[in-house]
Enzyme design. Structure first.
Site, PDB file in Angstrom:
ATOM      1  N   ARG A   1      27.378   5.147   8.755  1.00 37.28           N
ATOM      2  CA  ARG A   1      28.763   4.839   8.379  1.00 37.28           C
ATOM      3  C   ARG A   1      29.175   5.444   7.038  1.00 37.28           C
ATOM      4  O   ARG A   1      30.295   5.237   6.590  1.00 37.28           O
ATOM      5  CB  ARG A   1      28.946   3.311   8.335  1.00 37.28           C
ATOM      6  CG  ARG A   1      28.724   2.641   9.683  1.00 37.28           C
ATOM      7  CD  ARG A   1      28.521   1.150   9.540  1.00 37.28           C
ATOM      8  NE  ARG A   1      27.280   0.824   8.832  1.00 37.28           N
ATOM      9  CZ  ARG A   1      26.863  -0.414   8.569  1.00 37.28           C
ATOM     10  NH1 ARG A   1      27.599  -1.443   8.949  1.00 37.28           N
ATOM     11  NH2 ARG A   1      25.728  -0.620   7.941  1.00 37.28           N
TER      12      ARG A   1
ATOM     13  N   HIS B   1      25.899   1.899  -0.865  1.00 39.05           N
ATOM     14  CA  HIS B   1      27.021   1.276  -0.150  1.00 39.05           C
ATOM     15  C   HIS B   1      26.766  -0.210   0.012  1.00 39.05           C
ATOM     16  O   HIS B   1      25.622  -0.647   0.149  1.00 39.05           O
ATOM     17  CB  HIS B   1      27.258   1.943   1.208  1.00 39.05           C
ATOM     18  CG  HIS B   1      26.136   1.749   2.190  1.00 39.05           C
ATOM     19  ND1 HIS B   1      26.206   0.848   3.226  1.00 39.05           N
ATOM     20  CD2 HIS B   1      24.913   2.320   2.289  1.00 39.05           C
ATOM     21  CE1 HIS B   1      25.078   0.884   3.925  1.00 39.05           C
ATOM     22  NE2 HIS B   1      24.276   1.766   3.379  1.00 39.05           N
TER      23      HIS B   1
END
Ligand code: CO
Length: 235
Positions: A47, A99
């Site tokens: 992602r 992230h």
């Protein structure tokens, strides 16, 4: 018999045709040489695609990715990428990009066994232990976000301490190392304010960044000041 990946091959044909239509000669120029200004060191997570996140085209960013975006001093793969990027490509910026919601970081916090990758994630576990006193008083969600950010800060420090980056700075090559954290929920990058551009600011930038995560006010509380690491700020 057609390949189970035929749809991807088809999409590749469409993509290449489209790019060449929009930018005639694009691939011919790129095949001759690459001159990226950036090295992205990110997580393998599907992602967090480097080029798309920062809107860069092929040829504009050199990329290294592994689980939990780590720069381990004995990892020849990461070191080779950094060396090639700095010495040969002469990139001007290295960004370590973590992230939020990183599976590797969450596995460490929840002490979840993954398998062989546990050994790789042990380095993130070391980050957790180093800053134990800045994490334990937080709720679970805050611990997750904080450890994702702290892991980035530690890796920025690791990049800055490689002989590759030290030597580049010593010979006056313009090179900055940055730490970012990417939000899966909004697609936005947060700059963690840990940019290092000179050897003599590495320690102070690192300490300032870590200090933004307060310890427990009461040093007598378990997990408070007793978890101080000599590299952490004691002042
Ligand atoms: Co991740």
């Amino acid at each position: 018999m057609s390949s189970p990946l035929q749809h991807l091959i088809d999409r590749n044909r469409e993509w290449a045709t489209q790019v060449e239509r929009d930018h005639p000669g694009f691939f011919g120029t790129l095949a001759a040489q690459q001159t990226p200004k950036y090295l992205w060191i990110g997580c393998s997570d599907s992602r967090v695609p480097a080029n798309q996140v920062v809107g860069l085209a092929p040829g504009e960013v050199f990329v290294h990715r592994n689980i939990a975006n780590q720069v381990v001093h004995s990892d020849l793969n990461a070191l080779s990428v950094i060396q090639f990027a700095v010495d040969v490509l002469k990139v001007e910026h290295i960004m370590v990009v973590g992230h939020y919601g990183c599976g590797g970081v969450l596995a460490v916090l929840r002490e979840k066994r993954v398998g062989l990758a546990d050994n790789w994630l042990r380095h993130v576990y070391d980050v957790k232990m180093r800053h134990h006193g800045r994490l334990t008083h937080l709720c679970q969600h805050a611990q997750e976000d904080t450890l994702c950010e702290m892991n980035v800060i530690e890796q920025v420090g690791n990049v800055a301490q490689t002989n590759i980056v030290k030597d580049a700075w010593a010979r006056g090559q313009p090179l900055s190392v940055h730490g970012w954290c990417y939000g899966l929920k909004d697609g936005l990058v947060k700059d963690l304010g840990v940019t290092m551009a000179r050897q003599d600011e590495v320690v102070s930038v690192y300490r300032e960044a870590i200090k933004r995560y307060p310890r427990l006010a009461n040093p007598g509380v378990p997990g408070g000041a007793d978890a101080i690491d000599p590299l952490d700020d004691e002042a």
